[in-house]
Write a protein that holds these residues in place. Structure first.
Motif, PDB file in Angstrom:
ATOM      1  N   PHE A 136      50.382  24.223  29.540  1.00  0.00           N
ATOM      2  CA  PHE A 136      48.964  24.120  29.907  1.00  0.00           C
ATOM      3  C   PHE A 136      48.643  24.922  31.173  1.00  0.00           C
ATOM      4  N   ALA A 137      49.635  25.087  32.070  1.00  0.00           N
ATOM      5  CA  ALA A 137      49.334  25.594  33.423  1.00  0.00           C
ATOM      6  C   ALA A 137      48.577  26.907  33.350  1.00  0.00           C
ATOM      7  N   ALA A 138      47.469  26.971  34.059  1.00  0.00           N
ATOM      8  CA  ALA A 138      46.641  28.179  34.061  1.00  0.00           C
ATOM      9  C   ALA A 138      45.596  28.068  35.152  1.00  0.00           C
ATOM     10  N   GLU A 139      45.081  29.209  35.547  1.00  0.00           N
ATOM     11  CA  GLU A 139      43.790  29.240  36.225  1.00  0.00           C
ATOM     12  C   GLU A 139      42.773  29.155  35.099  1.00  0.00           C
ATOM     13  N   SER A 140      41.845  28.184  35.170  1.00  0.00           N
ATOM     14  CA  SER A 140      41.072  27.845  33.975  1.00  0.00           C
ATOM     15  C   SER A 140      39.563  28.036  34.101  1.00  0.00           C
ATOM     16  N   HIS A 141      39.061  28.419  35.288  1.00  0.00           N
ATOM     17  CA  HIS A 141      37.597  28.420  35.435  1.00  0.00           C
ATOM     18  C   HIS A 141      37.017  29.839  35.440  1.00  0.00           C
ATOM     19  N   VAL A 142      36.132  30.100  34.480  1.00  0.00           N
ATOM     20  CA  VAL A 142      35.557  31.438  34.291  1.00  0.00           C
ATOM     21  C   VAL A 142      34.883  31.947  35.567  1.00  0.00           C
ATOM     22  N   ASP A 143      34.072  31.099  36.215  1.00  0.00           N
ATOM     23  CA  ASP A 143      33.332  31.564  37.401  1.00  0.00           C
ATOM     24  C   ASP A 143      34.275  32.013  38.515  1.00  0.00           C
ATOM     25  N   ARG A 144      35.385  31.290  38.681  1.00  0.00           N
ATOM     26  CA  ARG A 144      36.351  31.704  39.714  1.00  0.00           C
ATOM     27  C   ARG A 144      36.973  33.050  39.344  1.00  0.00           C
ATOM     28  N   SER A 145      37.156  33.307  38.047  1.00  0.00           N
ATOM     29  CA  SER A 145      37.757  34.585  37.638  1.00  0.00           C
ATOM     30  C   SER A 145      36.800  35.744  37.889  1.00  0.00           C
ATOM     31  N   VAL A 146      35.485  35.448  37.916  1.00  0.00           N
ATOM     32  CA  VAL A 146      34.497  36.483  38.227  1.00  0.00           C
ATOM     33  C   VAL A 146      34.575  36.809  39.729  1.00  0.00           C
ATOM     34  N   LEU A 147      34.790  35.775  40.545  1.00  0.00           N
ATOM     35  CA  LEU A 147      34.879  35.987  41.992  1.00  0.00           C
ATOM     36  C   LEU A 147      36.151  36.740  42.370  1.00  0.00           C
ATOM     37  N   ASP A 148      37.277  36.423  41.703  1.00  0.00           N
ATOM     38  CA  ASP A 148      38.560  37.089  41.999  1.00  0.00           C
ATOM     39  C   ASP A 148      39.536  36.798  40.855  1.00  0.00           C
ATOM     40  N   ALA A 149      39.970  37.845  40.189  1.00  0.00           N
ATOM     41  CA  ALA A 149      40.815  37.667  38.989  1.00  0.00           C
ATOM     42  C   ALA A 149      42.313  37.653  39.299  1.00  0.00           C
ATOM     43  N   THR A 150      42.690  37.879  40.554  1.00  0.00           N
ATOM     44  CA  THR A 150      44.107  38.078  40.868  1.00  0.00           C
ATOM     45  C   THR A 150      44.989  36.915  40.404  1.00  0.00           C
ATOM     46  N   ALA A 151      44.614  35.705  40.773  1.00  0.00           N
ATOM     47  CA  ALA A 151      45.444  34.540  40.428  1.00  0.00           C
ATOM     48  C   ALA A 151      45.491  34.330  38.914  1.00  0.00           C
ATOM     49  N   TYR A 154      33.916  26.648  47.976  1.00  0.00           N
ATOM     50  CA  TYR A 154      33.737  27.272  46.656  1.00  0.00           C
ATOM     51  C   TYR A 154      32.295  27.091  46.191  1.00  0.00           C
ATOM     52  N   TYR A 155      31.754  25.892  46.351  1.00  0.00           N
ATOM     53  CA  TYR A 155      30.404  25.592  45.855  1.00  0.00           C
ATOM     54  C   TYR A 155      29.378  26.497  46.539  1.00  0.00           C
ATOM     55  N   GLU A 156      29.555  26.674  47.841  1.00  0.00           N
ATOM     56  CA  GLU A 156      28.630  27.513  48.599  1.00  0.00           C
ATOM     57  C   GLU A 156      28.729  28.965  48.126  1.00  0.00           C
ATOM     58  N   GLN A 157      29.969  29.442  47.887  1.00  0.00           N
ATOM     59  CA  GLN A 157      30.159  30.828  47.438  1.00  0.00           C
ATOM     60  C   GLN A 157      29.568  31.029  46.038  1.00  0.00           C
ATOM     61  N   GLN A 158      29.767  30.047  45.151  1.00  0.00           N
ATOM     62  CA  GLN A 158      29.339  30.177  43.760  1.00  0.00           C
ATOM     63  C   GLN A 158      27.828  29.999  43.596  1.00  0.00           C
ATOM     64  N   TYR A 159      27.240  29.049  44.309  1.00  0.00           N
ATOM     65  CA  TYR A 159      25.844  28.695  44.040  1.00  0.00           C
ATOM     66  C   TYR A 159      24.883  29.011  45.192  1.00  0.00           C
ATOM     67  N   GLY A 160      25.452  29.304  46.382  1.00  0.00           N
ATOM     68  CA  GLY A 160      24.636  29.466  47.576  1.00  0.00           C
ATOM     69  C   GLY A 160      23.542  30.515  47.440  1.00  0.00           C
TER      70      GLY A 160
END
Ligand code: NAD
Ligand code: DAU
Length: 336
Positions: free
Chosen positions: A81-96, A328-334
């Motif tokens: 199961f282990a993964a980075e799983s959130h689409v919005d975070r992948s838009v901010l930075d895909a490295t992980a 994260y919330y501030e970066q994503q929605y601010g």
């Protein structure tokens, strides 16, 4: 009884899966998790003392560390199961996403092969198929056309699993599931975010026109699908799992507001997600016909139970929403 290495077992779906196996089977579980922002051992507090359960903290992309974990625990099966799983975070930075989802999966495949693991179950997503128009369904034969950095990294991992089957003769099964909801989901995803915001009288940020469609499945139905794929799936096969519950985002948000008794004035339309997939819908007929699987929860009863869970577990999501979540919330929605 088998010894199963579950990766990402401290996350949302992984913790539901670990609990299901500890309470409903005699398997021995080794839960391997890096405890990123999304991993939380509190999710398994009620079963952590089970004599068939062991937790190991480790990063799946760390080849040397994984060599030690496999050598020490000698799992017969791996459920990944282990993964980075959130689409919005992948838009901010895909490295992980590339590191964990692609490289981490390859490290696990290499260690599984080196240590004679009997079966490797790879937990993947409908998002690898891309986006649908107004009609049609994803089948296991739909071409892989991922659109986000997240789904592209998951597609990359699926293809490395496919290569392990065809090149090295490994026994792997790939499961692809639609959008999950249920207890212990991190409140960055649509349903828990909207429940938590509504309960705190915060605005509910709806992307674009709110008419994107997701096919919602209760996490328990997904976990049951993974279990039967592990037990009865054919080597090298892909199985789709969906909830037969296509809903527009706006419908879901309004339903949550109704269930918690709050007004629709809390809805705020915000700038759309870049590359936002319009519609997902799964054809699960292969899993139904060959694995005897069927989803048991309706969306209406499952959503009501989920809202109740978040009402009863306010302390859990309030803790999760403190600290780094705020940044994260501030970066994503601010700025939207
Ligand atoms: P999640 O983000 O809640 O949990 C992910 C877990 O993986 C966390 O416990 C985290 O600590 C761990 N992890 C992350 N990077 C790691 C690393 N490098 N090494 C070890 N552990 C690491 O995710 P989720 O929603 O439970 O999804 C689990 C899996 O199911 C993912 O592979 C995801 O792609 C897939 N999936 C999710 C959904 C969904 O709707 N949530 C649907 C279909 C498929
Ligand atoms: O389809 C399976 C996938 O479902 C999994 O592979 C992913 O791990 C999981 O995160 C999920 O991806 P989505 O992007 O579909 O889920 P999310 O909850 O982020 O968004 C669901 C829908 O709601 C999507 O159309 C975007 C929209 N949305 C989301 C958020 C967080 C909003 O309108 N506002 C929001 O604030």
């Amino acid at each position: 009884m088998s010894k199963i290495l579950v990766t990402g077992g401290a996350g949302f779906i992984g913790s539901n899966f670990v609990r299901m196996l500890l309470l409903g089977s005699d398997h021995e579980i080794v839960n391997l998790d890096a405890l990123t922002y999304a991993g939380n051992l509190e999710n398994l507090a009620d079963v952590q003392d089970n004599s068939r359960y062991t937790f190991v903290r480790g990063d799946i992309a760390d080849a040397a560390g994984m060599q030690q974990v496999f050598a020490q625990h000698r799992p017969e099966l791996v459920v990944h199961f282990a993964a980075e799983s959130h689409v919005d975070r992948s838009v901010l930075d895909a490295t992980a996403f590339v590191r964990t989802n692609v490289i981490g999966t390859q490290v696990l495949l290499d260690q599984s092969r080196a240590h004679g693991v009997q079966r490797f179950v790879h937990v993947s997503t409908d998002e690898v198929y891309g986006s649908l128009g107004a009609w049609g369904y994803f089948t296991e034969d739909t071409p892989i056309q991922p659109n986000s950095p997240y789904s592209s990294s998951k597609a990359g991992s699926d293809l490395m699993v496919r290569a392990a089957v065809h090149t090295h003769g490994m026994d792997c099964v790939i499961t692809r599931c639609s959008n999950n909801y249920g207890p212990y989901q991190f409140p960055e995803k649509l349903i828990p975010l909207m429940i938590a915001n509504a309960l705190e009288d915060k605005q509910l940020p709806v992307y674009g026109d709110g008419k994107n469609v997701r096919d919602w499945i209760h996490v328990a139905d997904h976990c049951e699908g993974i279990k039967v794929a592990m037990e009865r799936g054919a080597a090298g096969e892909v199985y789709n799992f969906g909830g037969d519950a296509e809903r527009e985002n706006l419908f879901v948000v309004k339903e949550i507001l109704r269930l918690v008794g709050k007004g629709e004035d809390l809805i705020r339309y915000v700038t759309d997600r870049p590359g936002h997939d319009r519609r997902y819908a799964m054809d699960s007929s292969k899993a139904r016909a060959t694995l005897g699987w069927t989803p048991r929860h309706t969306f209406e009863s499952g959503l009501r139970a989920t809202v109740d869970w978040y009402l009863q577990n306010k302390a859990w999501w309030e803790r999760v929403r403190s600290g780094a979540y705020q940044a994260y919330y501030e970066q994503q929605y601010g700025g939207r």
